[in-house]
Design a protein around this motif. Structure first.
Motif, mmCIF file in Angstrom:
data_model
loop_
_atom_site.group_PDB
_atom_site.id
_atom_site.type_symbol
_atom_site.label_atom_id
_atom_site.label_comp_id
_atom_site.label_asym_id
_atom_site.label_seq_id
_atom_site.Cartn_x
_atom_site.Cartn_y
_atom_site.Cartn_z
ATOM 1 N N VAL A 50 22.307 25.806 83.381
ATOM 2 C CA VAL A 50 21.413 24.888 84.100
ATOM 3 C C VAL A 50 20.363 24.313 83.166
ATOM 4 O O VAL A 50 19.607 23.416 83.530
ATOM 5 C CB VAL A 50 20.727 25.599 85.285
ATOM 6 C CG1 VAL A 50 21.763 26.026 86.319
ATOM 7 C CG2 VAL A 50 19.928 26.807 84.810
ATOM 8 N N GLY A 51 20.309 24.852 81.945
ATOM 9 C CA GLY A 51 19.336 24.393 80.967
ATOM 10 C C GLY A 51 19.121 25.483 79.938
ATOM 11 O O GLY A 51 19.860 26.465 79.889
ATOM 12 N N PHE A 52 18.097 25.328 79.111
ATOM 13 C CA PHE A 52 17.748 26.403 78.186
ATOM 14 C C PHE A 52 16.338 26.876 78.492
ATOM 15 O O PHE A 52 15.642 26.305 79.337
ATOM 16 C CB PHE A 52 17.924 25.975 76.729
ATOM 17 C CG PHE A 52 16.966 24.923 76.237
ATOM 18 C CD1 PHE A 52 15.759 25.273 75.655
ATOM 19 C CD2 PHE A 52 17.289 23.573 76.321
ATOM 20 C CE1 PHE A 52 14.875 24.310 75.184
ATOM 21 C CE2 PHE A 52 16.426 22.599 75.850
ATOM 22 C CZ PHE A 52 15.212 22.964 75.281
ATOM 23 N N TYR A 53 15.918 27.935 77.819
ATOM 24 C CA TYR A 53 14.674 28.603 78.194
ATOM 25 C C TYR A 53 13.740 28.778 76.998
ATOM 26 O O TYR A 53 14.184 28.928 75.863
ATOM 27 C CB TYR A 53 14.973 29.985 78.787
ATOM 28 C CG TYR A 53 15.745 29.929 80.082
ATOM 29 C CD1 TYR A 53 15.086 29.893 81.314
ATOM 30 C CD2 TYR A 53 17.140 29.904 80.087
ATOM 31 C CE1 TYR A 53 15.798 29.836 82.512
ATOM 32 C CE2 TYR A 53 17.854 29.848 81.272
ATOM 33 C CZ TYR A 53 17.176 29.810 82.479
ATOM 34 O OH TYR A 53 17.882 29.744 83.656
ATOM 35 N N ALA A 87 24.469 26.347 74.964
ATOM 36 C CA ALA A 87 25.217 26.234 76.214
ATOM 37 C C ALA A 87 25.096 24.852 76.841
ATOM 38 O O ALA A 87 25.873 24.496 77.736
ATOM 39 C CB ALA A 87 24.728 27.290 77.206
ATOM 40 N N MET A 88 24.140 24.053 76.363
ATOM 41 C CA MET A 88 23.947 22.718 76.931
ATOM 42 C C MET A 88 25.175 21.842 76.741
ATOM 43 O O MET A 88 25.463 20.971 77.551
ATOM 44 C CB MET A 88 22.742 22.044 76.270
ATOM 45 C CG MET A 88 21.453 22.836 76.371
ATOM 46 S SD MET A 88 20.797 22.841 78.026
ATOM 47 C CE MET A 88 20.222 21.173 78.139
ATOM 48 N N ALA A 89 25.903 22.063 75.642
ATOM 49 C CA ALA A 89 27.055 21.217 75.337
ATOM 50 C C ALA A 89 28.373 21.939 75.579
ATOM 51 O O ALA A 89 29.426 21.448 75.189
ATOM 52 C CB ALA A 89 26.980 20.752 73.886
ATOM 53 N N SER A 90 28.311 23.114 76.215
ATOM 54 C CA SER A 90 29.519 23.910 76.421
ATOM 55 C C SER A 90 29.949 23.898 77.885
ATOM 56 O O SER A 90 29.133 24.160 78.771
ATOM 57 C CB SER A 90 29.283 25.356 75.969
ATOM 58 O OG SER A 90 30.368 26.178 76.327
ATOM 59 N N PRO A 91 31.241 23.633 78.142
ATOM 60 C CA PRO A 91 31.721 23.648 79.530
ATOM 61 C C PRO A 91 31.935 25.061 80.057
ATOM 62 O O PRO A 91 32.161 25.259 81.250
ATOM 63 C CB PRO A 91 33.053 22.902 79.439
ATOM 64 C CG PRO A 91 33.533 23.178 78.046
ATOM 65 C CD PRO A 91 32.293 23.221 77.201
ATOM 66 N N THR A 92 31.858 26.067 79.177
ATOM 67 C CA THR A 92 32.126 27.452 79.594
ATOM 68 C C THR A 92 30.857 28.214 79.974
ATOM 69 O O THR A 92 30.919 29.389 80.308
ATOM 70 C CB THR A 92 32.842 28.220 78.464
ATOM 71 O OG1 THR A 92 32.052 28.166 77.276
ATOM 72 C CG2 THR A 92 34.201 27.601 78.176
ATOM 73 N N GLY A 93 29.716 27.570 79.924
ATOM 74 C CA GLY A 93 28.482 28.218 80.337
ATOM 75 C C GLY A 93 27.838 29.040 79.243
ATOM 76 O O GLY A 93 28.143 28.884 78.064
ATOM 77 N N TYR A 94 26.934 29.934 79.639
ATOM 78 C CA TYR A 94 26.195 30.748 78.669
ATOM 79 C C TYR A 94 27.137 31.731 77.980
ATOM 80 O O TYR A 94 27.924 32.414 78.633
ATOM 81 C CB TYR A 94 25.064 31.511 79.358
ATOM 82 C CG TYR A 94 23.986 30.620 79.933
ATOM 83 C CD1 TYR A 94 23.110 29.938 79.094
ATOM 84 C CD2 TYR A 94 23.853 30.445 81.313
ATOM 85 C CE1 TYR A 94 22.121 29.106 79.613
ATOM 86 C CE2 TYR A 94 22.868 29.627 81.838
ATOM 87 C CZ TYR A 94 22.008 28.958 80.985
ATOM 88 O OH TYR A 94 21.038 28.129 81.513
#
Length: 232
Positions: A50-53, A87-94
């Motif tokens: 959903v984003g980064f932290y 993870a922002m550019a990954s379709p597999t999530g974190y």
């Protein structure tokens, strides 16, 4: 006041350092604060990103669990550090899970909002690449430590990396974590960590008092690492 407080946290993060007041204010307008209790998960492996932290307070343990159920700590993120950008550019999530080591506060930088800003400001994309490159170096160092070094050398390397020479001597490291978490971070058990710390203490290299580790002889630690790594 809320934007000022959020902006102050963002400025501490390497990813946003050097940005203009206008940029910081814009990012502060869409970040979402979140409080975490000790041992509460921020996200789990493979969850959609959903984003980064950005860590505002406390400590976040990012780890993976292998097929045997053993947890391997990748890094413990502290205030001012960002995580999850890849993870922002990954379709597999974190690619890993994140859990609070202690009561913590983080800022969620939502994916849609930051990508919109990046499309307008390509320089921010370069900053994010730089941050991800730093995380990659941490991972490479972790793999190197776990495969090539004994526990004493791994702990010595950890102490050297976390020792701020500009504030010493003696150098003081705020542990701010349980021995179990630190042991997992360097790939050993809490019992072995305690024995190794005791050996370093008996050699008068370090002293541990509460949550503060004081380094009295960093040069001896460096010499031991160099000797065991053949001068590396």
């Amino acid at each position: 006041m809320r934007l000022i407080a959020l902006g102050a946290t963002l400025r501490q993060c390497q990813l946003f350092s050097g940005l203009s007041e206008e940029d910081i204010t814009r990012i502060a307008s869409f970040v979402q604060p979140r409080a975490l209790a000790k041992d509460e998960y921020l996200f789990r492996e493979s969850e959609p990103a959903v984003g980064f932290y950005v860590v505002q307070r406390g400590a976040i343990n990012v780890h993976r669990v292998n097929a045997q159920g053993k947890e391997q700590v990748i890094h413990v993120f502290r205030p001012g550090e960002s995580m999850g950008e890849a993870a922002m550019a990954s379709p597999t999530g974190y690619p890993a899970a994140a859990r609070a080591v202690e009561q913590s506060n983080v800022l969620l930088v939502p994916k849609a909002d930051i990508l919109e800003l990046v499309s307008e400001r390509p320089d921010l994309a370069l900053r994010m690449l730089g941050s991800m490159s730093q995380h990659l170096r941490v991972l490479v160092g972790l793999v190197d430590d776990l495969t090539l070094k004994d526990v004493e050398t791994r702990l010595a390397r950890w102490i050297i990396r976390h020792c701020d020479q500009s504030k010493g001597p003696p150098c003081k490291i705020s542990l701010g974590r349980t021995k179990r978490v630190l042991a997992a971070e360097i790939g050993t058990t809490a019992e072995t960590l305690s024995r190794t710390l005791a050996r370093f203490r008996d050699a008068s290299w370090i002293e541990v008092g509460g949550s503060v580790l004081t380094v009295h002889n960093g040069e001896a630690l460096k010499a031991m690492v160099a000797e065991r790594l053949g001068g590396a």
